[in-house]
Design a protein around this motif. Structure first.
Motif, PDB file in Angstrom:
ATOM      1  N   GLN A   1       2.321  -4.170  -0.740  1.00 46.69           N
ATOM      2  CA  GLN A   1       1.695  -3.027  -0.101  1.00 46.69           C
ATOM      3  C   GLN A   1       0.193  -3.046  -0.375  1.00 46.69           C
ATOM      4  OE1 GLN A   1       3.289   0.709  -1.339  1.00 46.69           O
ATOM      5  NE2 GLN A   1       1.888   1.916  -0.076  1.00 46.69           N
ATOM      6  N   VAL A   2      -0.588  -2.931   0.701  1.00 44.43           N
ATOM      7  CA  VAL A   2      -2.040  -2.953   0.566  1.00 44.43           C
ATOM      8  C   VAL A   2      -2.527  -1.591   0.099  1.00 44.43           C
ATOM      9  CG1 VAL A   2      -4.210  -3.364   1.737  1.00 44.43           C
ATOM     10  CG2 VAL A   2      -2.169  -4.654   2.406  1.00 44.43           C
ATOM     11  N   GLN A   3      -3.390  -1.606  -0.894  1.00 46.87           N
ATOM     12  CA  GLN A   3      -3.975  -0.361  -1.389  1.00 46.87           C
ATOM     13  C   GLN A   3      -5.485  -0.501  -1.522  1.00 46.87           C
ATOM     14  OE1 GLN A   3      -1.763   0.554  -5.048  1.00 46.87           O
ATOM     15  NE2 GLN A   3      -0.757   2.207  -3.922  1.00 46.87           N
ATOM     16  N   ARG A  27      -3.421  -7.826  -0.686  1.00 49.20           N
ATOM     17  CA  ARG A  27      -3.638  -8.728   0.436  1.00 49.20           C
ATOM     18  C   ARG A  27      -4.703  -9.748   0.051  1.00 49.20           C
ATOM     19  NH1 ARG A  27      -6.198  -5.840   5.598  1.00 49.20           N
ATOM     20  NH2 ARG A  27      -4.860  -7.453   6.466  1.00 49.20           N
ATOM     21  N   SER A  98      -9.868  -1.775   5.526  1.00 45.80           N
ATOM     22  CA  SER A  98      -9.656  -3.211   5.665  1.00 45.80           C
ATOM     23  C   SER A  98      -9.216  -3.520   7.094  1.00 45.80           C
ATOM     24  CB  SER A  98      -8.589  -3.660   4.670  1.00 45.80           C
ATOM     25  OG  SER A  98      -8.300  -5.027   4.822  1.00 45.80           O
ATOM     26  N   ARG A 100      -7.871  -6.188  10.308  1.00 48.97           N
ATOM     27  CA  ARG A 100      -6.922  -7.255  10.613  1.00 48.97           C
ATOM     28  C   ARG A 100      -7.631  -8.534  11.032  1.00 48.97           C
ATOM     29  NH1 ARG A 100      -4.062  -3.732  15.161  1.00 48.97           N
ATOM     30  NH2 ARG A 100      -6.278  -3.399  15.580  1.00 48.97           N
ATOM     31  N   ASN A 111      -7.074  -1.201   9.897  1.00 47.94           N
ATOM     32  CA  ASN A 111      -5.730  -0.644   9.890  1.00 47.94           C
ATOM     33  C   ASN A 111      -5.264  -0.139   8.527  1.00 47.94           C
ATOM     34  OD1 ASN A 111      -5.677  -3.279   8.894  1.00 47.94           O
ATOM     35  ND2 ASN A 111      -3.547  -3.581   9.476  1.00 47.94           N
ATOM     36  N   THR A 112      -6.055  -0.352   7.494  1.00 49.85           N
ATOM     37  CA  THR A 112      -5.679   0.144   6.169  1.00 49.85           C
ATOM     38  C   THR A 112      -6.879   0.878   5.581  1.00 49.85           C
ATOM     39  OG1 THR A 112      -4.239  -1.774   5.874  1.00 49.85           O
ATOM     40  CG2 THR A 112      -4.726  -0.451   3.933  1.00 49.85           C
ATOM     41  N   TRP A 113      -6.618   2.109   5.109  1.00 48.78           N
ATOM     42  CA  TRP A 113      -7.702   2.993   4.705  1.00 48.78           C
ATOM     43  C   TRP A 113      -7.522   3.496   3.283  1.00 48.78           C
ATOM     44  CZ3 TRP A 113     -11.687   4.256   8.125  1.00 48.78           C
ATOM     45  CH2 TRP A 113     -11.527   3.773   9.425  1.00 48.78           C
TER      46      TRP A 113
END
Length: 123
Positions: A1-3, A27, A98, A100, A111-113
């Motif tokens: 899981q990306v954090q 990631r 981050s 894609r 897409n990841t905050w």
């Protein structure tokens, strides 16, 4: 899981400086663009600065050019936003994100905050 975990929130006077940090886990950090965005009360979230996967090709919104610097330390999985000559209009919640892609300035490609960090600049 990306954090993504941001730090560096603060209250500063106009003309002051502040540095935001964002540590990424989960990631391959060096493969993707990173960006800083901000959202003031009642306004949309806007891009502030972005940088490529390798840390090159920085992009800045016109409103922060010459005052803010984005940098990326792939060895530490960290992206920074150095903010100098701060103005009251810089007051906002700042988010790192981050992408894609290797490099992009489009908000929709992120897409990841992170959770956001408050920056307040007093006049």
């Amino acid at each position: 899981q990306v954090q993504l975990v941001e730090s560096g929130r603060g209250l500063v006077q106009a003309g002051g400086s502040l540095r935001l940090s964002c540590v990424v886990s989960g990631r391959a950090f060096s493969n993707y663009a990173m960006g800083w965005f901000r959202q003031a009360p009642g306004k949309e979230r806007d891009v502030v600065a972005t940088v490529s996967g390798s840390g090159d090709s920085p992009y800045y919104a016109d409103s922060v050019k010459g005052r803010f610097t984005i940098s990326k330390d792939n060895a530490k999985n960290t992206v920074y936003l150095q903010m100098n000559s701060l103005k009251p209009e810089d007051t906002a919640v700042y988010y790192c994100a981050s992408s894609r892609l290797w490099w992009t300035t489009r908000t929709s490609d992120y897409n990841t905050w992170g959770q956001g960090t408050q920056v307040t600049v007093s006049s």
